[in-house]
Write a protein that holds these residues in place. Structure first.
Motif, mmCIF file in Angstrom:
data_model
loop_
_atom_site.group_PDB
_atom_site.id
_atom_site.type_symbol
_atom_site.label_atom_id
_atom_site.label_comp_id
_atom_site.label_asym_id
_atom_site.label_seq_id
_atom_site.Cartn_x
_atom_site.Cartn_y
_atom_site.Cartn_z
ATOM 1 N N UNK A 95 -74.223 -52.064 -63.136
ATOM 2 C CA UNK A 95 -75.232 -51.787 -62.120
ATOM 3 C C UNK A 95 -75.422 -52.989 -61.207
ATOM 4 N N UNK A 96 -75.455 -54.187 -61.798
ATOM 5 C CA UNK A 96 -75.680 -55.385 -60.991
ATOM 6 C C UNK A 96 -74.525 -55.644 -60.033
ATOM 7 N N UNK A 97 -73.300 -55.360 -60.470
ATOM 8 C CA UNK A 97 -72.156 -55.527 -59.572
ATOM 9 C C UNK A 97 -72.314 -54.621 -58.348
ATOM 10 N N UNK A 98 -72.732 -53.385 -58.582
ATOM 11 C CA UNK A 98 -72.949 -52.469 -57.463
ATOM 12 C C UNK A 98 -74.086 -52.963 -56.560
ATOM 13 N N UNK A 99 -75.163 -53.453 -57.181
ATOM 14 C CA UNK A 99 -76.296 -53.951 -56.405
ATOM 15 C C UNK A 99 -75.874 -55.139 -55.557
ATOM 16 N N UNK A 100 -75.077 -56.046 -56.116
ATOM 17 C CA UNK A 100 -74.618 -57.222 -55.371
ATOM 18 C C UNK A 100 -73.792 -56.813 -54.167
ATOM 19 N N UNK A 101 -72.913 -55.825 -54.353
ATOM 20 C CA UNK A 101 -72.107 -55.339 -53.233
ATOM 21 C C UNK A 101 -73.002 -54.757 -52.138
#
Length: 266
Positions: A95-101
């Protein structure tokens, strides 16, 4: 006929594997919705941090409750879901990877250039470069073993004597309660095996940077260090789960000065 039987068996195996794939229990907020909630939460916190007059405990709570209402979930549902996701860190990391993108895309749409090195001023030469080779965005928690990120980067032939190393990053966190204490450390080993180090204590959401120069022209062998989030004494993940520490836009810039290049050319 035999080939049809084989194909049927493969289909049965595929269905069994798909049915055995672990899913998030329905009583918890599902990943897509949780990602959207956390994204809105971080955007709201960034807004509050940029408006000092609004940066109060009351406003942080007001925005949190408004975001939960927008997504149709209660605070109890959100907190219990965070307990689940902090116990299943892989799901939280995705989820955090998606949020960072999404955050980077939003920044770029407003004119930010995440690869811009011009901010280092007129002393930077054309071969100034970002040599960070780890994840640019990192999620840390306030309990072991997820509270530390170590890094080590060896110098290569592109490094020159007299180089300056600059570590920069942005910090955001979501803490329900507890102290917001973290540390970033950078050290440089020079050609004569002497070491210089810098550290920053992180207790607010902002942009940080630190630098070390090879002022004695010894040459650089390697750069290392870590990000560390203090563990909370007697922390009960069951009752205090919401402690997420985000390190974003990590850069380790190797800066050649224009004067260096002139000296080496001579």
């Amino acid at each position: 006929m035999q080939s049809l039987k084989s194909l049927f068996l493969l289909l049965v195996v595929a269905v069994c594997v798909a049915s055995c794939k672990p899913t998030i229990p329905s009583k918890y907020i599902q990943p897509d919705q949780m990602e959207n909630i956390l994204y809105d939460y971080l955007v709201a916190q960034a807004y509050l941090d940029n408006e000092p007059t609004l940066h109060t405990d009351y406003n942080r709570r007001y925005y949190k409750l408004a975001i939960l209402k927008k997504h149709g979930v209660t605070e109890a549902e959100f907190d219990s879901s965070m307990v689940y996701y902090t116990r299943h860190i892989d799901n939280l990391h995705v989820m955090y990877e998606h949020i960072s993108d999404r955050l980077e895309a939003a920044a770029e749409s407003l004119g930010a250039d995440v690869n811009d090195l011009d901010s280092y001023g007129s002393i930077a030469s054309a071969d100034t470069a970002n040599v960070w080779n780890r994840e640019r965005n990192v999620l840390l928690l306030s309990h072991m073993p997820y509270n530390v990120l170590n890094y080590s980067i060896n110098a290569d032939t592109a490094f020159h004597k007299g180089d300056r190393m600059i570590l920069s990053f942005d910090v955001q966190y979501i803490y329900k309660e507890g102290m917001r204490n973290a540390t970033a450390v950078m050290s440089v080993r020079f050609g004569n095996d002497s070491v210089a180090s810098r550290n920053i204590f992180i207790n607010s959401q902002t942009h940080y940077s630190m630098d070390i120069s090879d002022s004695a022209n010894r040459g650089i062998k390697c750069i290392g260090g870590f990000f560390y989030v203090d563990t909370q004494e007697n922390m009960d993940v069951e009752n205090n789960p919401l402690q997420l520490f985000f390190v974003r836009n990590i850069k380790l810039v190797r800066l050649h000065s224009k004067e260096q290049n002139v000296e080496q050319a001579n």
